[in-house]
Motif scaffolding. Sequence first.
Motif, PDB file in Angstrom:
ATOM      1  N   HIS A 153      -6.393  -4.701   7.992  1.00 25.97           N
ATOM      2  CA  HIS A 153      -6.252  -3.282   7.664  1.00 25.97           C
ATOM      3  C   HIS A 153      -7.662  -2.693   7.621  1.00 25.97           C
ATOM      4  O   HIS A 153      -8.645  -3.428   7.752  1.00 25.97           O
ATOM      5  CB  HIS A 153      -5.572  -3.105   6.304  1.00 25.97           C
ATOM      6  N   CYS A 188      -5.009   3.962   6.019  1.00 22.46           N
ATOM      7  CA  CYS A 188      -5.364   2.733   6.714  1.00 22.46           C
ATOM      8  C   CYS A 188      -5.843   3.129   8.111  1.00 22.46           C
ATOM      9  O   CYS A 188      -5.241   3.964   8.762  1.00 22.46           O
ATOM     10  CB  CYS A 188      -4.165   1.801   6.808  1.00 22.46           C
ATOM     11  N   PHE A 191      -4.740  -0.421  13.125  1.00 21.68           N
ATOM     12  CA  PHE A 191      -3.301  -0.574  13.380  1.00 21.68           C
ATOM     13  C   PHE A 191      -2.815  -1.926  12.855  1.00 21.68           C
ATOM     14  O   PHE A 191      -3.340  -2.963  13.232  1.00 21.68           O
ATOM     15  CB  PHE A 191      -2.995  -0.457  14.874  1.00 21.68           C
ATOM     16  N   MET A 199       0.482   4.168   5.669  1.00 22.93           N
ATOM     17  CA  MET A 199      -0.198   3.330   4.682  1.00 22.93           C
ATOM     18  C   MET A 199      -1.320   4.162   4.061  1.00 22.93           C
ATOM     19  O   MET A 199      -2.488   4.010   4.381  1.00 22.93           O
ATOM     20  CB  MET A 199      -0.729   2.061   5.366  1.00 22.93           C
TER      21      MET A 199
HETATM   22 CU1  CUA Z   1      -2.717  -1.201   7.212  1.00 22.10          CU
HETATM   23 CU2  CUA Z   1      -2.919   0.007   9.250  1.00 22.10          CU
END
Ligand code: CUA
Length: 323
Positions: A153, A188, A191, A199
């Motif tokens: 992430h 986030c 991907f 996210m």
């Molecule tokens: Cu966790 Cu994109």
Amino acid sequence: MSLLTLGACSADTGALDPRGPAAAETAGHWWLLFWLGLAVYVAVMALLLYAIMRARRQEDPDSSPPIDDRALFTVGGLAIPLLILAIVLGDSVRTGQSVIDPPDKPGVTIEVIGHMFWWEVRYPDHDVVTANEIHIPVGVPVELRLTSADVIHSFWVPQLAGKRDLNPGKENVAWIQADEEDVYWGQCAEFCGVQHALMGKLVIAQPEDEFEQWIADRQDPASEPADEILQAGMDVYFQAGCAMCHGIDGITDPDPPAGSPGPDLTHIGSRMTIASAIEDNTYGNLTAWIVDPHQIKPGVRMPPTDLDAQELDALVEFLLSLE
Ligand code: CUA
């Protein structure tokens, strides 16, 4: 507080509206690149226009003064590009160094563990665990220790700092600092699966004393249910299997360890949002989430439930009582 209200606090959540030193340095570098790029564009367009005008007048070659090719090559093709690249390189190195090291010794350390698709947030010096909403004191650097429980992430709160990856099995260190009291949106930035785009997270920057109070309140374990409905809700919490993934300090024993599948719920009632900061934490939203989280976030790891209306009501009341 609703997310709409939060939106009004910070209408612009982008990297070009910086509210901390690291983000300000990055934005400054962006503007340098923008103005240099614009200057080059304007100069090239002016030369192009000049060339077109000149070609049109070619029937009378004596009307345009001859161009010194060697001077044009030396100045326009070599000296000016070298100067521009030197400026860009110098400022890139300076910006890179200034965003790596905080201006002062970090006042707080926070561990952030990425999960598909939420953020586990731990304050190791205070024995506090929460999720998706990161409280920090305003005006001091905060050290972030970043890891992941599954895939890669990336931590990004555009108004506070640039991106930093959360890798499984490896700790990355970053820092953020907010110069103003506010709620900052984060996302986030790597991907990580079907719900990557949902996210989200919030960074809540508070004055030092409010932050200390927040930490102190979070250190309290949950108290025993105060009435029959809350007691029934707690029973549902165990019977429906919620406790297998979600810990409540003082009620589940032992507390699920770091890297548990679901967010800690010890103080869920005091959080502003649910589902990784994409929905307000209200009775209706929490109920819909528990009934079938896949309607809100397809692919999320939490399974749907088949509780009847009474059980559901008791469970939601119990969760919202955990402040
Ligand atoms: Cu966790 Cu994109």
